[in-house]
Design an enzyme around this catalytic site. Structure first.
Site, PDB file in Angstrom:
ATOM      1  N   ASP A   1     -42.643  22.351  31.346  1.00 33.13           N
ATOM      2  CA  ASP A   1     -44.020  21.950  31.027  1.00 33.13           C
ATOM      3  C   ASP A   1     -44.531  22.727  29.823  1.00 33.13           C
ATOM      4  O   ASP A   1     -45.080  22.166  28.870  1.00 33.13           O
ATOM      5  CB  ASP A   1     -44.897  22.229  32.262  1.00 33.13           C
TER       6      ASP A   1
ATOM      7  N   LYS B   1     -45.679  21.568  25.702  1.00 29.24           N
ATOM      8  CA  LYS B   1     -46.932  21.971  25.056  1.00 29.24           C
ATOM      9  C   LYS B   1     -46.657  22.767  23.787  1.00 29.24           C
ATOM     10  O   LYS B   1     -47.324  22.582  22.762  1.00 29.24           O
ATOM     11  CB  LYS B   1     -47.767  22.785  26.042  1.00 29.24           C
TER      12      LYS B   1
END
Lengths: 422, 422
Positions: free
Chosen positions: A193, A197
């Site tokens: 994750d 980003k």
């Protein structure tokens, strides 16, 4: 301005409800009424905490001429990519919180969009306006580095492990019970994750291309209380960081647990909160702190994009560059060439000559030792734990050393390494 | 895009130099070459660290048709106000770092500007893009509060006083020698600089009108090591805060030293750094941290405004509102009605009945005591120091109590109060 919300889960519900609740101030700020008129869901019979009309007919909503902006909160990559492209091709702006979509297809979407706005403030660090800060607020700077806590689940677990003497497994279980971690936590605690980003931020900072697979990614699963003991001993805090650093004509991107000096601001970001530190050549260090997830916080970012678009179209180019850099563009540094300092932890039998053999291997791999601690093994009386901090060395050399040490017969498990970020 | 820089001191020099040094990336990001062509100074013979052509003929530069943007770094209020209005009236954008100008004339300038852009990111917290965060990043939110360390000089002094056992006067002298404090430090340590910045932020957050004179302002001059002793005892940190809080249909604005719980992020902002925490009803708390002053950091903000204007005109309304709020607009709360908790420190003679008399006065002024400490006076053997923390009470009541206590014959100096911010 009529808005269709594709995907009405936690975030979609919050977007619809805040647009209603804060209608008056949003109109004063944007100059327009921003009205959510329809939500698209898979299952219309499921109870949802919103008065937004719902349908399961995505095609009918995509065909509506009266929709001014689409908010994409469906998630997924391949199919969603196709849908977003169709909307942009019709000249309608899209606001999305979909980090995976952007991590893989941001440059393609930028090309398809042309002048049509794509808002994605919500895709990184939830409610913190970090996309805007990097794309607009720091636009005068060459970005030297980005160092961010971008995954709240991992930060919650590490904070608990630092403050209470509990194992990773125990805190993970508690986090799952509290709803801070998914049933399958791999995407969060494995660093994937955060990597998505990081890649989005690095595109804005450096204009670099690349996929999540090009990033060095390590999770927090092997962090133990022994590592935390070492960290405290040397006044470090352990954080899962997403790091982008400019090195000459290359940019290194990596996500991994890191030992950070405890007095740094980023080390003080605790619990589920996110914090992103950016160093620019003009401004120096600035840091951005806030909630990285949650329905309302993420909706705050989604709606800020809607307001930007309502105000005057979106003034800034999607990824921050109006035209290519004239100077040679930056490329991603191959993972093996990345250089950092390391902390190494290994369990060995308490015998003569053990330390000498390990020190020899480290030397042969061009790794020199900065500091060293030995303590009794917590689980076995015959073993001891060796804790090393190294000077700067290459990723490939560190891997080689660990491989060699693992095969020594007096070493009882695979040595664990954590990178040190000064 | 040709830029004229009015005022070429530390910040103006940095703006000219960074535009040159980062020319290539600024062109890629903005789509235009941004070229500083002339600087206006009072004294052209003074040596300056820039190759920018200089003149002392302001009128000639204002008359030039080829200038696209003016950067105002002259400082001053009345005369500068006139000059900026003349530039805007000609339809040319202005970028300014002049907080005093904005604190007094922001609404007038907004009216004069009409659609012409005014950038003022540099006027608050130097290199931190807090104007952008508040005006655009958090635009979906009702702002509940702003709490900021907005003056680096004061924060440097307070940090030193917390970490080393030195007096305000001694640290101030050192800060002056290091160039962190002016020869006349009143504007910084007296809270006036922070008040200007707070007013600018409050206009964007709430649309409130008002002048610096309407703000409750107290400086850090009376903070002593006894106050710091108390703070540490109860796990507080002392910070000079600019605070804006919504209270129903009113907004309270105040600048004063405050006791802040040490575990809060804002309490961890040390030295010359600035930090601003904003609470929004959707997003919760976000915080922005970075250098609040310095040539390069301030220039970073100035140039980000230039790039915004070059990119596509400035999409957002100057103060964040495209039209007035439909709901009744917010007004400033009168200073005397502000309610907080207080810490009170007083030196009294070590006699019987003293505490009872003081407690009686506090009670008569509707002030109830939360906690209490007594310690020997550091300077006099016959005296003791009394330290109180109160429950929430009105500013006017606290003033009344202090007035009454000051007149008691066993009280040896004017009691000192510091507000507590939980």
């Amino acid at each position: 301005m009529k808005v269709a919300i594709l995907g009405v889960g936690t975030v979609g519900t919050a977007v619809a409800n805040i647009l209603l609740k804060n209608k008056s101030i949003i109109k004063a700020r944007s100059g327009k009424e921003i009205v959510p008129v329809i939500g698209v869901v898979k299952n219309t019979t499921k109870a949802r905490d919103t008065s937004l009309p719902l349908t399961d007919d995505l095609e009918a909503v995509l065909a509506r001429e009266d929709i001014d902006i689409y908010v994409e909160l469906m998630g997924g990559v391949a199919q969603t990519h196709g849908i977003v492209k169709r909307i942009l091709a019709k000249g309608k702006p899209v606001v999305t919180a979909n980090k995976a979509l952007l991590a893989y297809h941001r440059y393609d979407l930028q090309a398809v969009a042309g002048g049509v706005a794509i808002g994605f403030e919500a895709s990184v660090a939830g409610g913190i306006p970090i996309i805007k800060a990097l794309r607009e607020g720091l636009s005068a700077n060459h970005i030297e580095s980005i160092q961010g806590i971008m995954n709240g689940t991992s930060n919650y677990i590490l904070t608990k492990m630092m403050h209470e003497k509990v194992s990773f497994a125990a805190v993970l279980k508690e986090a799952q019970e509290l709803g801070y971690a998914e049933a399958d936590p791999t995407f969060d605690v494995g660093g994937f994750d955060a990597a998505h980003k990081l890649l989005i931020l690095a595109s804005i900072a450096y204009g670099v291309h690349g996929d999540p697979e090009d990033i060095l990614i390590e999770g927090i699963e092997r962090i133990s209380q022994e590592d935390i003991y070492f960290a405290k001993e040397f006044d470090y805090t352990i954080k899962l960081l997403g790091i982008a650093k400019r090195r000459g004509s290359q940019v290194e991107l990596r996500v991994h647990p890191a030992l950070v000096p405890s007095e740094k601001m980023i080390a003080k970001v605790d619990g589920v909160m996110n914090g992103i530190s950016v160093i620019g050549d003009a401004v120096g260090e600035t840091m951005y702190y806030g909630p990285g997830a949650g329905g309302n916080a993420t909706a705050s970012a989604v709606i800020s994009d809607l307001i930007d678009i309502a105000r005057d179209g979106q003034g800034s180019p999607m990824l921050g560059f109006k035209q290519p850099l004239e100077e040679a563009s930056l490329s991603l540094m191959p993972k093996d060439e990345i250089e950092t300092k390391y902390y190494l932890r290994m369990h060995v039998r308490d015998e003569k000559g053990v330390l000498a053999k390990i020190a020899t291997i480290l030397g042969e791999c061009n790794i020199s030792i900065d500091s060293f601690l030995q303590k009794p093994d917590l689980t076995s009386r015959k073993d001891v734990t060796l804790l090393f901090a190294t000077h700067t060395c290459k990723e490939s050399d560190a891997k080689k050393a660990i491989e060699a040490i693992t095969h020594l017969d007096f070493v009882s498990d695979i040595p664990h390494m954590i990178r040190i970020e000064e």
